[in-house]
Design a protein around this motif. Sequence first.
Motif, short mmCIF file in Angstrom:
data_model
loop_
_atom_site.label_atom_id
_atom_site.label_comp_id
_atom_site.label_asym_id
_atom_site.label_seq_id
_atom_site.Cartn_x
_atom_site.Cartn_y
_atom_site.Cartn_z
N VAL B 80 -23.56 8.88 -12.40
CA VAL B 80 -22.52 9.58 -13.16
C VAL B 80 -21.72 10.50 -12.24
CG1 VAL B 80 -22.11 11.26 -14.99
CG2 VAL B 80 -23.75 9.42 -15.35
N VAL B 81 -22.45 11.25 -11.39
CA VAL B 81 -21.77 12.14 -10.43
C VAL B 81 -20.83 11.32 -9.54
CG1 VAL B 81 -22.11 13.64 -8.43
CG2 VAL B 81 -23.57 13.88 -10.44
N LEU B 82 -21.35 10.18 -9.04
CA LEU B 82 -20.53 9.34 -8.17
C LEU B 82 -19.31 8.79 -8.89
CD1 LEU B 82 -22.95 7.26 -5.95
CD2 LEU B 82 -21.35 9.04 -5.27
N LEU B 83 -19.49 8.43 -10.17
CA LEU B 83 -18.38 7.89 -10.93
C LEU B 83 -17.26 8.93 -11.07
CD1 LEU B 83 -17.56 5.29 -12.40
CD2 LEU B 83 -18.35 6.34 -14.51
N VAL B 84 -17.65 10.18 -11.33
CA VAL B 84 -16.65 11.25 -11.43
C VAL B 84 -15.93 11.42 -10.10
CG1 VAL B 84 -16.33 13.73 -11.77
CG2 VAL B 84 -17.87 12.46 -13.27
N LEU B 85 -16.70 11.39 -9.00
CA LEU B 85 -16.08 11.55 -7.68
C LEU B 85 -15.19 10.36 -7.34
CD1 LEU B 85 -18.96 13.15 -5.60
CD2 LEU B 85 -16.94 14.24 -6.53
N ILE B 86 -15.62 9.16 -7.75
CA ILE B 86 -14.79 7.97 -7.51
C ILE B 86 -13.47 8.11 -8.25
CG2 ILE B 86 -14.58 5.51 -8.08
CD1 ILE B 86 -17.59 5.27 -7.47
N TRP B 87 -13.53 8.56 -9.52
CA TRP B 87 -12.28 8.79 -10.25
C TRP B 87 -11.44 9.85 -9.51
CZ3 TRP B 87 -10.72 13.53 -12.11
CH2 TRP B 87 -9.44 13.51 -12.67
N GLY B 88 -12.10 10.94 -9.08
CA GLY B 88 -11.37 12.01 -8.39
C GLY B 88 -10.65 11.48 -7.16
N TYR B 89 -11.37 10.66 -6.37
CA TYR B 89 -10.76 10.11 -5.16
C TYR B 89 -9.58 9.21 -5.51
CZ TYR B 89 -10.24 8.41 -0.45
OH TYR B 89 -9.72 8.12 0.78
N LEU B 90 -9.80 8.32 -6.49
CA LEU B 90 -8.75 7.35 -6.83
C LEU B 90 -7.52 8.05 -7.41
CD1 LEU B 90 -11.00 4.57 -8.32
CD2 LEU B 90 -9.62 4.41 -6.25
N HIS B 91 -7.75 9.03 -8.29
CA HIS B 91 -6.59 9.73 -8.86
C HIS B 91 -5.84 10.50 -7.77
CE1 HIS B 91 -4.09 11.56 -11.92
NE2 HIS B 91 -4.12 12.62 -11.14
N HIS B 92 -6.62 11.20 -6.91
CA HIS B 92 -5.98 11.97 -5.85
C HIS B 92 -5.20 11.06 -4.92
CE1 HIS B 92 -5.90 16.13 -4.38
NE2 HIS B 92 -5.68 15.62 -3.19
N PHE B 93 -5.78 9.88 -4.64
CA PHE B 93 -5.13 8.89 -3.77
C PHE B 93 -3.82 8.40 -4.41
CE2 PHE B 93 -4.30 4.75 -2.01
CZ PHE B 93 -4.76 4.80 -0.71
N CYS B 94 -3.92 7.94 -5.66
CA CYS B 94 -2.73 7.35 -6.31
C CYS B 94 -1.64 8.40 -6.51
CB CYS B 94 -3.12 6.75 -7.65
SG CYS B 94 -4.20 5.32 -7.51
N ALA B 95 -2.03 9.59 -6.99
CA ALA B 95 -1.03 10.64 -7.20
C ALA B 95 -0.42 11.06 -5.87
CB ALA B 95 -1.67 11.84 -7.90
N GLY B 96 -1.24 11.07 -4.80
CA GLY B 96 -0.74 11.42 -3.48
C GLY B 96 0.28 10.40 -2.97
N VAL B 97 -0.02 9.12 -3.18
CA VAL B 97 0.93 8.08 -2.77
C VAL B 97 2.25 8.25 -3.54
CG1 VAL B 97 1.40 5.60 -2.87
CG2 VAL B 97 -0.82 6.41 -2.06
N ARG B 98 2.15 8.60 -4.85
CA ARG B 98 3.37 8.83 -5.64
C ARG B 98 4.19 9.98 -5.03
NH1 ARG B 98 4.18 12.39 -9.97
NH2 ARG B 98 6.03 11.90 -11.22
N TYR B 99 3.51 11.07 -4.64
CA TYR B 99 4.24 12.20 -4.05
C TYR B 99 4.91 11.79 -2.75
CZ TYR B 99 2.04 15.37 -7.39
OH TYR B 99 1.64 15.99 -8.53
N LEU B 100 4.20 10.97 -1.94
CA LEU B 100 4.80 10.53 -0.68
C LEU B 100 6.04 9.68 -0.95
CD1 LEU B 100 1.64 9.65 1.45
CD2 LEU B 100 3.23 11.54 1.82
N LEU B 101 5.95 8.80 -1.96
CA LEU B 101 7.10 7.96 -2.30
C LEU B 101 8.26 8.81 -2.83
CD1 LEU B 101 5.31 4.91 -3.96
CD2 LEU B 101 6.30 5.05 -1.67
N LEU B 102 7.94 9.84 -3.60
CA LEU B 102 9.00 10.73 -4.10
C LEU B 102 9.63 11.51 -2.94
CD1 LEU B 102 7.29 12.13 -7.34
CD2 LEU B 102 9.32 10.68 -7.24
N ASP B 103 8.77 12.01 -2.03
CA ASP B 103 9.27 12.80 -0.89
C ASP B 103 10.20 11.98 -0.01
OD1 ASP B 103 7.97 15.05 -1.63
OD2 ASP B 103 6.28 14.81 -0.24
N THR B 104 9.87 10.70 0.16
CA THR B 104 10.66 9.86 1.06
C THR B 104 11.80 9.15 0.32
OG1 THR B 104 9.00 8.15 0.68
CG2 THR B 104 8.80 9.40 2.71
N HIS B 105 11.98 9.54 -0.97
CA HIS B 105 13.05 8.97 -1.80
C HIS B 105 12.88 7.47 -2.02
CE1 HIS B 105 16.06 12.49 -1.02
NE2 HIS B 105 14.83 12.89 -1.18
N LEU B 106 11.66 6.95 -1.82
CA LEU B 106 11.40 5.55 -2.11
C LEU B 106 11.15 5.33 -3.60
CD1 LEU B 106 9.16 4.69 0.96
CD2 LEU B 106 11.45 3.85 0.51
#
Lengths: 127, 140
Positions: B80-106
């Motif tokens: 269960v702990v790992l599942l929460v951390l997996i979600w945390g990593y995936l959300h942080h990753f995906c949201a981070g990629v979105r910010y990078l795409l917004l920053d670069t106007h892509l």
Amino acid sequence: MATQQRLGTKRLVVGAHYGTLDFVVQRCTAVVMAIYTLILFFGFLFSSEMDFEAWQHLFTFHLGVLPVGQLLATLAFFSVAWHAWIGVRDIWMDYVTSAGLRLLLQVLTVLWLVGSIVYFAKVLWSL
Amino acid sequence: MSDSASKPRPQFRNLNFGQLLVLTYHLPLAAKSSILHRISGALLFLSLPLVVIPLFAASITSADSYAVMREWVSHPLCKVVLLVLIWGYLHHFCAGVRYLLLDTHLAKWDRISAQRSAGMVIGISLALTLVFGLKLFGAW
């Protein structure tokens, strides 16, 4: 004396640009971590059987005499720590208004991250 | 008319954490993605020396410690702990990629597109969490 330059036609930018540096570092470290994530992910996918040997090999493989696996992991972890420092410091700056408490939390954050770096490096480089 | 002018309309502009947690205050998708980005980042920061590095150390040091790590991970609480951390990593990753795409106007950042991409971030990271979760709990 800080150099002055105009951004666009109106805005005069002054200061030491610490904020700009953090902004850029936050994004560069993010790219490093994303690339390393993909390297590990594809390393994981394309190893025929993921057992202890194959898993360890992802972090210990050499190219010639260079310990590339360990070097990449170390660089990625430095990115994690620097990225986390900027992010967590932003959280303290947003929510903690007392200067003393904020300083304390920031010091604890640095200790937490430096401790993590040393812990990780010890594990990785004693292989 | 004079009544409405003399009596100021109530304003509730400061969000406190309780309002966010019980979700009484309507946040648009981009704001939800943003606060989840922050929460998942804090979670990953805290888990580094407590969960991530100890597990990594056990997994990589020797074949024996690797077996010990597998035993730890087979415990439901650890999963269960790992599942929460997996979600945390995936959300942080995906949201981070979105910010990078917004920053670069892509990526487009008008109101509609930004809400849509934020919804995609939340959805994709949850879907990937489901996939990794099924693998973690031994669906195959």
